[in-house]
Design a protein around this motif. Structure first.
Motif, PDB file in Angstrom:
ATOM      1  N   TYR A 213       0.860  -1.081  -0.050  1.00 24.78           N
ATOM      2  CA  TYR A 213      -0.013   0.067   0.083  1.00 24.78           C
ATOM      3  C   TYR A 213       0.870   1.270   0.062  1.00 24.78           C
ATOM      4  N   GLY A 214       1.779   1.251   0.774  1.00 29.50           N
ATOM      5  CA  GLY A 214       2.711   2.472   1.010  1.00 29.50           C
ATOM      6  C   GLY A 214       3.481   2.680  -0.269  1.00 29.50           C
ATOM      7  N   ALA A 215       3.832   1.450  -0.880  1.00 25.14           N
ATOM      8  CA  ALA A 215       4.735   1.779  -2.220  1.00 25.14           C
ATOM      9  C   ALA A 215       3.754   2.317  -3.141  1.00 25.14           C
ATOM     10  N   SER A 216       2.510   1.806  -3.285  1.00 24.34           N
ATOM     11  CA  SER A 216       1.435   2.336  -4.252  1.00 24.34           C
ATOM     12  C   SER A 216       1.264   4.054  -3.823  1.00 24.34           C
ATOM     13  N   LYS A 217       1.286   4.465  -2.891  1.00 19.87           N
ATOM     14  CA  LYS A 217       1.137   5.968  -2.468  1.00 19.87           C
ATOM     15  C   LYS A 217       2.557   6.440  -2.680  1.00 19.87           C
ATOM     16  N   ALA A 218       3.602   6.053  -2.373  1.00 20.61           N
ATOM     17  CA  ALA A 218       4.884   6.673  -2.560  1.00 20.61           C
ATOM     18  C   ALA A 218       5.143   7.017  -4.107  1.00 20.61           C
ATOM     19  N   ALA A 219       4.556   6.180  -4.841  1.00 21.05           N
ATOM     20  CA  ALA A 219       4.551   6.227  -6.460  1.00 21.05           C
ATOM     21  C   ALA A 219       3.699   7.598  -6.760  1.00 21.05           C
ATOM     22  N   VAL A 220       2.541   7.553  -5.948  1.00 28.26           N
ATOM     23  CA  VAL A 220       1.566   8.992  -6.204  1.00 28.26           C
ATOM     24  C   VAL A 220       2.585   9.985  -5.891  1.00 28.26           C
ATOM     25  N   ASP A 221       3.230   9.994  -4.590  1.00 30.36           N
ATOM     26  CA  ASP A 221       3.987  11.311  -4.293  1.00 30.36           C
ATOM     27  C   ASP A 221       4.663  11.668  -5.423  1.00 30.36           C
ATOM     28  N   TYR A 222       5.651  10.802  -5.857  1.00 25.39           N
ATOM     29  CA  TYR A 222       6.614  11.141  -6.819  1.00 25.39           C
ATOM     30  C   TYR A 222       5.943  11.500  -8.202  1.00 25.39           C
ATOM     31  N   VAL A 223       4.950  10.836  -8.648  1.00 23.73           N
ATOM     32  CA  VAL A 223       4.539  11.298 -10.018  1.00 23.73           C
ATOM     33  C   VAL A 223       3.880  12.645  -9.923  1.00 23.73           C
ATOM     34  N   SER A 224       3.270  13.021  -8.944  1.00 23.46           N
ATOM     35  CA  SER A 224       2.620  14.137  -8.519  1.00 23.46           C
ATOM     36  C   SER A 224       3.689  15.348  -8.355  1.00 23.46           C
ATOM     37  N   GLN A 225       4.933  14.993  -7.937  1.00 23.50           N
ATOM     38  CA  GLN A 225       6.010  16.241  -7.923  1.00 23.50           C
ATOM     39  C   GLN A 225       6.357  16.338  -9.209  1.00 23.50           C
ATOM     40  N   VAL A 226       6.524  15.231 -10.089  1.00 21.52           N
ATOM     41  CA  VAL A 226       7.031  15.467 -11.397  1.00 21.52           C
ATOM     42  C   VAL A 226       5.910  16.403 -12.520  1.00 21.52           C
TER      43      VAL A 226
END
Length: 276
Positions: A148-161
């Motif tokens: 779950y956290g990994a999927s949300k970490a991916a959301v953080d990263y793509v949001s910043q990009v």
């Protein structure tokens, strides 16, 4: 009001998504509420929202058809709130490949694919706001929340990009990481496909978390109000924004620990360039 912003929110059947939709309606925004099952958001329709069925794991062609239908309702969409998602619990080893893929299909790939269908509309209008609902689990590394956290970490990263890629089009993006709020997250949590006895302590924590459901400190109505304040303002946005007293404290603690760790190891990490 006909001139009020149009906000589209995914995952409105319960939890934070429902609270955001209700708050937006109370402020006079034009709301498009979505859920897998239309009957789950019938009351939001009665309150004035437009209700659309949406499965964010649908094919890209279906998502493009959905976006066209949503835009046609008011002739525009100004704010996209990507809230739909769920919490898959279990030690990483205990999750099946199918469960891991399903978690990312909803929490990450569905979010990316749906957002991409609205980007041409935002670019054409030279305006838009994308609010992605992440989680404090994206930076806290909670045992049992690895997938779950990994999927949300991916959301953080793509949001910043996205925030950097889309800035020239006046499209603003932020990843919002809620802490523990009194929603149905605990009761709607899904579990690992196999239970390994070596993770007995983790399973006890899981049971405690489920039992704690309904006693979380965060008020989703207050969180929704803050999120609406943010998405309707012209404030400069952070790369990621924790929401909730616990989430704010946890991010500060995490960043302090990472800074301390970097200081301790930075010299070891240097000295790898070619000799002059």
């Amino acid at each position: 009001m006909a001139t009020s912003p149009v906000i589209l929110i995914t995952g409105c059947s319960s939890g934070l998504g429902r609270s955001i939709a209700t708050e937006a309606l109370s402020r006079g925004l034009r709301v498009i509420a979505t859920a897998r099952r239309l009957e789950a958001i019938g009351d939001l329709k009665e309150q004035g929202a437009k209700a659309l069925a949406l499965d964010i794991t649908a094919t890209q062609a279906d998502l493009e058809q959905f976006a066209a239908k949503a835009i046609a309702l008011f002739g525009q969409v100004d704010i996209l709130v990507n809230n739909a998602g769920y919490y898959q619990f279990g030690a990483i080893e205990e999750n099946s490949p199918e469960q891991i893929q399903a978690q990312f299909a909803t929490n990450f790939f569905g979010l990316v694919n749906l957002t991409n269908t609205f980007l041409p509309h935002f670019r054409e209008r030279k305006t838009g706001f994308i609010a992605n609902i992440g989680s404090q689990s994206s930076y806290a590394a909670f045992p049992g929340a690895g997938i779950y956290g990994a999927s949300k970490a991916a959301v953080d990263y793509v949001s910043q990009v996205w925030a950097k890629e889309l800035k020239e089009f006046n499209i603003r993006t932020v990843s919002i990481g809620p802490g523990m709020f009194r929603t149905s997250a605990a009761t709607n949590m899904t579990f690992q496909s196999k239970e390994l006895s070596c993770y007995g302590g983790l399973h006890k924590q899981r049971d405690m978390y489920v039992a704690y459901g309904g006693n979380e400190p965060g008020d989703p109505k207050k969180a929704a109000a803050k999120i609406l304040d943010l998405v309707t303002s012209d404030k400069d946005l952070p790369g990621r924004l924790p929401i909730g007293d616990d989430a704010v404290a946890l991010l500060a603690q995490t960043m302090q620990a990472e800074t301390k760790e970097l200081e301790a190891w930075k010299e070891f990490g240097k000295g790898t360039n070619f000799d002059a």
